[in-house]
Design a protein around this motif. Structure first.
Motif, short mmCIF file in Angstrom:
data_model
loop_
_atom_site.label_atom_id
_atom_site.label_comp_id
_atom_site.label_asym_id
_atom_site.label_seq_id
_atom_site.Cartn_x
_atom_site.Cartn_y
_atom_site.Cartn_z
N ASP A 172 64.05 -84.52 -25.09
CA ASP A 172 63.51 -85.38 -24.02
C ASP A 172 64.59 -85.83 -23.03
OD1 ASP A 172 61.07 -85.14 -25.12
OD2 ASP A 172 61.02 -87.15 -26.04
N THR A 173 65.78 -86.07 -23.57
CA THR A 173 66.88 -86.51 -22.70
C THR A 173 67.23 -85.40 -21.72
OG1 THR A 173 67.71 -87.69 -24.63
CG2 THR A 173 69.20 -87.54 -22.74
N VAL A 174 67.27 -84.16 -22.23
CA VAL A 174 67.58 -83.02 -21.36
C VAL A 174 66.48 -82.89 -20.29
CG1 VAL A 174 67.98 -80.53 -21.25
CG2 VAL A 174 68.81 -81.83 -23.22
N SER A 175 65.22 -83.00 -20.71
CA SER A 175 64.10 -82.88 -19.75
C SER A 175 64.22 -83.93 -18.65
CB SER A 175 62.75 -83.07 -20.43
OG SER A 175 62.59 -82.13 -21.44
N GLU A 176 64.53 -85.19 -19.05
CA GLU A 176 64.65 -86.26 -18.05
C GLU A 176 65.77 -85.96 -17.06
OE1 GLU A 176 65.05 -90.14 -19.96
OE2 GLU A 176 63.24 -89.65 -21.13
N THR A 177 66.89 -85.49 -17.58
CA THR A 177 68.01 -85.14 -16.69
C THR A 177 67.56 -84.08 -15.69
OG1 THR A 177 69.49 -85.54 -18.54
CG2 THR A 177 70.42 -84.37 -16.66
N LEU A 178 66.82 -83.09 -16.19
CA LEU A 178 66.38 -82.00 -15.31
C LEU A 178 65.39 -82.50 -14.26
CD1 LEU A 178 66.03 -79.15 -17.96
CD2 LEU A 178 67.80 -79.40 -16.21
N HIS A 179 64.52 -83.42 -14.66
CA HIS A 179 63.55 -83.97 -13.69
C HIS A 179 64.27 -84.73 -12.59
CE1 HIS A 179 59.83 -83.85 -16.55
NE2 HIS A 179 60.37 -82.68 -16.31
N LYS A 180 65.39 -85.35 -12.95
CA LYS A 180 66.14 -86.09 -11.93
C LYS A 180 66.82 -85.14 -10.95
CE LYS A 180 67.03 -90.12 -14.70
NZ LYS A 180 67.91 -90.37 -15.85
N ILE A 181 67.25 -83.99 -11.46
CA ILE A 181 67.93 -83.03 -10.59
C ILE A 181 66.93 -82.33 -9.67
CG2 ILE A 181 69.25 -80.85 -10.55
CD1 ILE A 181 70.43 -81.78 -13.27
N VAL A 182 65.81 -81.94 -10.27
CA VAL A 182 64.80 -81.19 -9.51
C VAL A 182 63.62 -82.10 -9.23
CG1 VAL A 182 63.32 -79.16 -9.46
CG2 VAL A 182 65.50 -79.08 -10.67
N ARG A 184 59.91 -83.15 -7.77
CA ARG A 184 58.62 -82.48 -7.86
C ARG A 184 58.32 -81.59 -6.65
NH1 ARG A 184 54.32 -83.22 -11.40
NH2 ARG A 184 52.55 -82.59 -10.15
N ASP A 185 58.84 -82.00 -5.49
CA ASP A 185 58.60 -81.19 -4.30
C ASP A 185 59.57 -80.02 -4.20
OD1 ASP A 185 60.97 -82.30 -3.62
OD2 ASP A 185 60.30 -83.29 -1.81
N GLY A 186 60.41 -79.90 -5.22
CA GLY A 186 61.27 -78.74 -5.28
C GLY A 186 62.63 -78.93 -4.65
N THR A 187 62.85 -80.08 -4.01
CA THR A 187 64.19 -80.29 -3.50
C THR A 187 65.09 -80.59 -4.69
OG1 THR A 187 63.60 -82.58 -3.10
CG2 THR A 187 63.51 -81.09 -1.22
N ALA A 188 66.26 -80.05 -4.65
CA ALA A 188 67.16 -80.23 -5.78
C ALA A 188 68.45 -80.85 -5.30
CB ALA A 188 67.43 -78.88 -6.42
N GLU A 189 69.01 -81.65 -6.20
CA GLU A 189 70.26 -82.29 -5.84
C GLU A 189 71.40 -81.55 -6.50
OE1 GLU A 189 71.79 -86.80 -5.84
OE2 GLU A 189 69.65 -86.47 -6.24
N VAL A 190 72.19 -80.87 -5.71
CA VAL A 190 73.30 -80.12 -6.26
C VAL A 190 74.59 -80.91 -6.07
CG1 VAL A 190 74.53 -77.91 -6.28
CG2 VAL A 190 72.11 -77.98 -5.67
N LYS A 191 74.92 -81.72 -7.10
CA LYS A 191 76.25 -82.33 -7.09
C LYS A 191 76.88 -81.89 -8.40
CE LYS A 191 74.10 -86.64 -8.46
NZ LYS A 191 73.55 -87.88 -8.02
N GLU A 192 78.00 -82.38 -8.80
CA GLU A 192 78.70 -81.88 -9.98
C GLU A 192 79.86 -81.05 -9.51
OE1 GLU A 192 79.23 -78.72 -13.30
OE2 GLU A 192 78.44 -78.27 -11.35
N VAL A 193 80.33 -80.19 -10.36
CA VAL A 193 81.44 -79.23 -10.21
C VAL A 193 82.50 -79.60 -9.19
CG1 VAL A 193 80.17 -77.28 -11.08
CG2 VAL A 193 80.12 -77.71 -8.65
#
Ligand code: ADP
Length: 193
Positions: A172-182, A184-193
């Protein structure tokens, strides 16, 4: 409009998380491994050609995979997005995908790299017990991953598409993290690296 790719070693939980995220975003979950397993079970020409590679933990030859992906992306349900799981798996497949997407005027929004340590991967796969989850085959799949698929991390990082996610956490923790990145409208936040 979500278009994204799931990367990560075998056993990282790509399939599980990809399915949850694809339902959340209402786009088809395209798992080349699932498509191949269905073909093997049905005994189609593709399945008969792929079977030996899969049971040895080797990659199925690119020509088979590329035909399959081209055909899948020509289907109507992919016009509003897609989520690839288990594809691309080497640089040739990634280059093919870039060209195909340019041809059909689409772009990938984000590549999610699910990270899990090796010892955890092996115990997850042994517990799962799929036909190709035998210890020597698992070892080979991990080697194939390191040699052929891992270079895609650098490939997609160079295009500023990569987001790494810690997959060694509760589901569930992984799913929540993924929902935050992506979103619902498909815009994704690419930060990190
Ligand atoms: P896992 O992530 O656990 O390795 P998959 O379902 O993604 O599981 O893949 C299972 C097998 O299917 C691979 O070991 C390989 O033989 C074959 N396969 C799946 N996707 C591809 C691909 N894109 N290119 C080549 N072979 C593939």
């Amino acid at each position: 409009m979500t278009r994204l790719i799931f990367l990560g070693p075998p056993g990282a939980g790509k399939g599980t998380q990809a399915k949850i995220l694809s339902e959340h975003c209402e786009v088809p979950h395209i798992s080349t491994g699932d498509i191949l397993r269905t073909a093997v079970k049905a005994g189609t020409p593709l399945g008969r050609k792929a079977k030996g590679y899969m049971s040895a933990g080797e990659l199925v030859p690119d020509d088979l995979i590329l035909d399959l992906v081209r055909e899948r992306l020509s289907q109507e349900d992919t016009v509003n997005g897609w989520l690839f799981d288990g594809f691309p798996r080497n640089v040739e497949q990634a280059e093919f995908l870039s060209e195909l997407l340019a041809e059909i005027d689409q772009t990938c929004a984000v590549v999610i790299n699910l990270e899990v340590p090796d010892d955890e991967l092996v115990s997850r796969m042994l517990a799962r017990g799929r036909a190709d989850d035998k210890e020597d085959v698992i070892r080979n799949r991990l080697e194939v991953y390191r040699a052929q698929t891992e270079p895609l991390i650098t490939f997609y990082r160079a295009q500023s598409l990569l987001v790494s996610v810690d997959g060694n956490q509760p589901l569930d923790t992984v799913s929540e993290t993924l929902h935050k990145i992506v979103q619902r409208d498909g815009t994704a936040e690419v930060k990190e690296v």
